[in-house]
Design an enzyme around this catalytic site. Structure first.
Site, short mmCIF file in Angstrom:
data_model
loop_
_atom_site.label_atom_id
_atom_site.label_comp_id
_atom_site.label_asym_id
_atom_site.label_seq_id
_atom_site.Cartn_x
_atom_site.Cartn_y
_atom_site.Cartn_z
N SER A 31 22.79 -37.84 -20.56
CA SER A 31 22.89 -36.71 -19.61
C SER A 31 23.91 -35.67 -20.05
O SER A 31 24.54 -35.01 -19.22
CB SER A 31 23.26 -37.25 -18.22
N GLY A 32 24.11 -35.52 -21.37
CA GLY A 32 24.97 -34.44 -21.86
C GLY A 32 24.17 -33.16 -21.99
O GLY A 32 23.06 -33.03 -21.45
N ALA A 34 22.47 -31.93 -24.41
CA ALA A 34 21.15 -32.06 -25.03
C ALA A 34 20.16 -32.69 -24.06
O ALA A 34 19.06 -32.17 -23.84
CB ALA A 34 21.27 -32.89 -26.31
N THR A 61 30.00 -33.97 -23.82
CA THR A 61 29.83 -32.57 -23.43
C THR A 61 30.94 -32.15 -22.46
O THR A 61 31.57 -31.10 -22.63
CB THR A 61 28.44 -32.39 -22.76
N GLN A 65 36.13 -28.56 -25.40
CA GLN A 65 37.17 -27.63 -24.97
C GLN A 65 36.90 -26.22 -25.48
O GLN A 65 36.80 -25.26 -24.74
CB GLN A 65 38.52 -28.08 -25.53
N GLU A 137 37.35 -19.68 -34.03
CA GLU A 137 37.76 -21.03 -34.47
C GLU A 137 37.59 -21.12 -35.97
O GLU A 137 36.98 -20.24 -36.60
CB GLU A 137 36.91 -22.10 -33.76
N HIS A 257 38.86 -34.54 -36.51
CA HIS A 257 39.55 -33.36 -35.96
C HIS A 257 41.02 -33.47 -36.31
O HIS A 257 41.63 -34.53 -36.11
CB HIS A 257 39.36 -33.30 -34.44
N ARG A 303 38.01 -28.04 -40.89
CA ARG A 303 38.66 -29.23 -40.30
C ARG A 303 38.93 -30.33 -41.31
O ARG A 303 39.95 -31.00 -41.25
CB ARG A 303 37.78 -29.80 -39.19
N HIS A 362 35.93 -37.32 -34.68
CA HIS A 362 35.59 -36.35 -33.63
C HIS A 362 34.09 -36.18 -33.45
O HIS A 362 33.61 -36.10 -32.34
CB HIS A 362 36.21 -35.01 -34.02
N GLU A 386 24.05 -35.01 -30.53
CA GLU A 386 24.89 -35.69 -31.53
C GLU A 386 24.26 -36.98 -32.07
O GLU A 386 24.61 -37.44 -33.15
CB GLU A 386 26.28 -35.96 -30.93
N ARG A 397 30.40 -29.97 -40.00
CA ARG A 397 29.97 -29.15 -38.87
C ARG A 397 30.90 -27.97 -38.65
O ARG A 397 32.12 -28.13 -38.61
CB ARG A 397 29.96 -30.02 -37.60
C1 LIG Z 1 37.23 -33.73 -27.08
C2 LIG Z 1 36.01 -33.05 -27.60
C3 LIG Z 1 35.97 -31.67 -27.71
C4 LIG Z 1 34.82 -31.03 -28.20
N1 LIG Z 1 34.79 -29.66 -28.24
C5 LIG Z 1 33.65 -29.04 -28.62
C6 LIG Z 1 33.53 -27.62 -28.55
O1 LIG Z 1 34.45 -26.94 -28.14
N2 LIG Z 1 32.35 -27.07 -28.92
C7 LIG Z 1 31.28 -27.80 -29.38
O2 LIG Z 1 30.23 -27.22 -29.72
N3 LIG Z 1 31.37 -29.14 -29.43
C8 LIG Z 1 32.51 -29.78 -29.06
N4 LIG Z 1 32.57 -31.15 -29.10
C9 LIG Z 1 31.38 -31.91 -29.50
C10 LIG Z 1 30.37 -31.88 -28.36
O3 LIG Z 1 31.02 -32.04 -27.14
C11 LIG Z 1 29.33 -32.96 -28.52
O4 LIG Z 1 28.84 -33.00 -29.82
C12 LIG Z 1 28.14 -32.70 -27.58
O5 LIG Z 1 28.61 -32.49 -26.28
C13 LIG Z 1 27.18 -33.87 -27.62
O6 LIG Z 1 26.23 -33.66 -26.62
P1 LIG Z 1 25.09 -34.73 -26.42
O7 LIG Z 1 24.25 -34.23 -25.30
O8 LIG Z 1 24.43 -35.00 -27.70
O9 LIG Z 1 25.85 -36.08 -26.02
P2 LIG Z 1 26.93 -36.39 -24.88
O10 LIG Z 1 27.37 -35.18 -24.20
O11 LIG Z 1 27.96 -37.24 -25.49
O12 LIG Z 1 26.09 -37.27 -23.87
C14 LIG Z 1 25.68 -38.57 -24.24
C15 LIG Z 1 25.00 -39.20 -23.06
O13 LIG Z 1 24.35 -40.39 -23.46
C16 LIG Z 1 24.64 -41.40 -22.52
N5 LIG Z 1 24.49 -42.70 -23.16
C17 LIG Z 1 25.09 -43.17 -24.29
N6 LIG Z 1 24.69 -44.42 -24.54
C18 LIG Z 1 23.83 -44.75 -23.54
C19 LIG Z 1 23.09 -45.92 -23.22
N7 LIG Z 1 23.15 -47.03 -23.95
N8 LIG Z 1 22.33 -45.90 -22.12
C20 LIG Z 1 22.25 -44.81 -21.32
N9 LIG Z 1 22.93 -43.69 -21.57
C21 LIG Z 1 23.70 -43.66 -22.67
C22 LIG Z 1 26.05 -41.12 -22.07
O14 LIG Z 1 26.34 -41.80 -20.87
C23 LIG Z 1 25.95 -39.59 -21.93
O15 LIG Z 1 25.33 -39.28 -20.71
C24 LIG Z 1 33.71 -31.81 -28.62
C25 LIG Z 1 33.75 -33.19 -28.52
C26 LIG Z 1 34.89 -33.82 -28.01
C27 LIG Z 1 34.90 -35.31 -27.91
#
Ligand SMILES: Cc1cc2nc3c(=O)[nH]c(=O)nc-3n(C[C@H](O)[C@H](O)[C@H](O)COP(=O)(O)OP(=O)(O)OC[C@H]3O[C@@H](n4cnc5c(N)ncnc54)[C@H](O)[C@@H]3O)c2cc1C
Length: 564
Positions: A31-32, A34, A61, A65, A137, A257, A303, A362, A386, A397
């Site tokens: 639920s991020g 993506a 997500t 920051q 950045e 990072h 980085r 990171h 991700e 990246r």
């Molecule tokens: C501290 C920090 C700062 C960042 N800053 C930036 C930034 O400024 N700009 C930028 O572009 N990127 C940034 N990033 C990277 C970015 O946040 C992530 O790459 C991006 O949000 C990933 O999105 P996602 O939807 O792929 O996954 P996520 O947002 O990580 O969501 C993953 C989801 O999968 C679910 N999940 C995982 N395993 C399971 C399972 N077994 N069963 C059910 N659900 C599961 C989790 O509960 C969650 O809901 C940062 C990352 C961090 C950690």
């Protein structure tokens, strides 16, 4: 030699016919940014379930920051930028290993999706003229990073998407629903994914059948002892796709990072690159600024360069951290309110104190190999965010490109799922799936110890400074640990996460061992290598390596070669 890493298809024994069954057109795991973006598009046609292992907003997500990179159509006069320039910066950061088509796709399709996000209620920061305010950045040659709440961009994007998804009649949000494995009717290569087996603390095991499954489980930062990621980032999506037969690409590329807060016992909170973008300096123990002598962009060098410089500085001067000096940055409290609060909670005042910082894992650059429609090489399985590897990031990246990638690839996967829901030929009928696992013959495990040993091993053996000897040691250790960790059957997320961490750690270490030359974030320490007794042929830095459980050796692909 075939190990449990190749033969263990499911983490638990089950018979689908004996479990509660739930049906949908599109199952989104995660639920991020993506996953939610995909769900919203998929819900244009068909019933969607979003399944997430914690609260809906407990995601990487939410922790983002710095911001989201995009060249918006209406730029303020003072910004001189083009989509071509964003493409060029992304390609440069990727060290020659980006797929140019993926870069073009994300940089071009991203801006309208950021605007749409604003129309859906995301509040990005504005300047005194009421124009959107764009920051800079590392690696970006223009101000194109849009941020919200100063340093709370991810939280705002998560809020806007969660609100939009929750308002949709065709989307069901299942929180605290842990996806254990993807279901396929057989273990044969090419068997299609038909949904997932999940576990909920109240409802227990459930089968969710879906015509299309979209994997959006985020990254695997928790595989390292030092990590900026939240506890949910345990590589579950990567490990479950691998077990289902999908190919994983570029797993050796992990972005570290340079600046996370280093206070023993405290979480490694990120001190965003945007802080260095505002002029913060890195100082050694003697109070000297060391980055200008290392790179022309000094603290804003890529980085990997800054992380390596800190790691080398620590190797020479000793100690656990260097210092970040923000004392000269005006209005720190207003520009970076969340970081300010975190620092204050540890008694650090950035206007008068320097901040102890240290690099941390990171971002997982590699992941489930997809084409530009988000399709994996397993039928009915799509991967985004991700967890996936589209080739956008190459070997490194560019900052703030991942939220953008999540939006773009999420929208593409969702649209495709909506089309498939309308298509009568998309499979609907559930199969009977049976998983049988013999009881373990090995001793009970202290899961906390396995988790922490694994994370330490990855940090020291497959972290910023790698040698082939240390990588080979890690691979040997993981093979041994696999024998008595993967033969167990656990009945709670703690155990499944440790097993997934082990799958992911081994994939990273093996992929790193397979690439003996440094490129992007993958750095083989040259001076150590001179004494290194292991020999291997360097692989072409233009080739990507992918791994699947169906072959013990990697398969090589040219940069733009598509999945299939
Ligand atoms: C501290 C920090 C700062 C960042 N800053 C930036 C930034 O400024 N700009 C930028 O572009 N990127 C940034 N990033 C990277 C970015 O946040 C992530 O790459 C991006 O949000 C990933 O999105 P996602 O939807 O792929 O996954 P996520 O947002 O990580 O969501 C993953 C989801 O999968 C679910 N999940 C995982 N395993 C399971 C399972 N077994 N069963 C059910 N659900 C599961 C989790 O509960 C969650 O809901 C940062 C990352 C961090 C950690």
């Amino acid at each position: 030699m075939t190990t449990l890493f190749e033969t263990r298809r499911y983490l638990i024994p089950f018979r689908t016919g004996l479990l509660p069954q739930i049906f949908c057109d599109t199952l989104v795991l995660g639920s991020g940014v993506a996953g939610l973006r995909a769900a919203i598009s998929a819900a244009e046609s068909g019933e969607v379930i979003v399944c997430t292992k914690d609260e809906i907003s407990t995601t990487n997500t939410s922790w983002a920051q710095g911001g989201i990179a995009a060249v918006l159509p209406e730029l303020p006069d003072e910004i001189d930028d083009t989509i071509e320039a964003h493409i060029s910066d992304t390609l440069t950061a990727g060290a020659g290993m980006c797929d140019p088509e993926a870069v073009k796709l994300v940089c071009t399709q991203g801006p309208p999706l950021v605007q749409q996000l604003i129309e859906w209620g995301a509040n990005f920061d504005k300047d005194s003229n009421n124009h959107l305010s764009a920051g800079r950045e590392g690696g970006h040659n223009a101000n194109r990073i849009y941020h919200a709440g100063g340093d709370a961009t991810g939280r705002e994007i998560q809020r806007a998407l969660t609100t939009a998804a929750a308002a949709h009649d065709s989307i069901r949000l299942f929180d605290h629903c842990f996806a254990i494995d993807l279901l396929t009717p057989s273990n044969d290569p090419g068997a299609p994914v038909l949904g997932a087996i999940t576990w909920h603390p109240k409802h227990g095991l459930q089968v969710i059948w879906a015509r299309t499954t979209i994997l959006a489980c985020g990254g695997a930062g928790q595989v390292y002892r030092e990590s900026s990621n939240p506890p949910i980032a345990t590589g579950d999506g990567i490990a479950m796709a691998y077990r289902a037969g999908a190919s994983l690409q570029d797993m050796e590329f992990v972005q570290f990072h340079p600046t996370t807060l280093y206070i023993p016992g405290a979480p490694r909170s990120l001190i965003s690159e945007a802080v260095r973008g505002e002029g913060a300096h890195l100082l050694d123990d003697s109070g000297n600024r060391f980055m200008p002598a290392i790179h022309e962009l000094a603290e804003l060098a890529p980085r990997d360069v800054v992380s390596r410089a800190i790691s080398q500085k620590l190797a020479h001067q000793g100690g656990k951290h260097v210092w970040l000096d923000c004392r000269h940055i005006p209005n720190f409290e207003i520009r970076f309110p969340s970081i300010w609060r975190t620092l204050k909670s540890f008694g650090i005042d950035p206007t008068t104190d320097t901040i102890p910082v240290h690099p941390a894992a990171h971002y997982q650059i590699g992941g489930v190999r997809t084409d530009l429609t988000t399709a994996t090489d397993v039928p009915n399985l799509y991967a985004i965010g991700e967890s996936s590897c589209t080739g956008l990031h190459g070997a490194n990246r560019l900052a703030s490109n991942s939220l953008l990638e999540g939006l773009v690839m999420g929208a593409i996967a969702g649209r495709l799922a909506a089309q498939r829901a309308d298509d009568a030929t998309t499979p609907t009928s559930p199969a009977t799936v049976i998983s049988s696992i013999l009881p373990s013959t090995h001793a009970e495990l202290d899961l906390t110890d396995v988790r922490s040993s694994l994370r330490s091993t990855m940090w020291y053996n497959a972290g910023i400074a790698r040698t082939r000897t240390k990588l080979a040691d890690a691979c040997d250790m993981f093979d041994l640990w696999g024998r008595y960790t993967l033969d167990k059957v656990f009945d709670t997320p703690d155990g499944w996460e440790v097993q997934n961490l082990l799958f992911t750690a081994r994939l990273i270490a093996r992929a790193a061992l397979n690439r003996p030359t440094s490129v992007g974030t993958h750095w083989i320490q040259a001076e150590a290598e001179a004494d290194d007794s292991l020999e291997s042929d360097p692989i072409d830095t233009q080739l990507h390596a992918s791994w699947s459980r169906n072959s013990t050796e990697p398969v090589y692909h040219a940069v733009s070669e598509s999945v299939g």
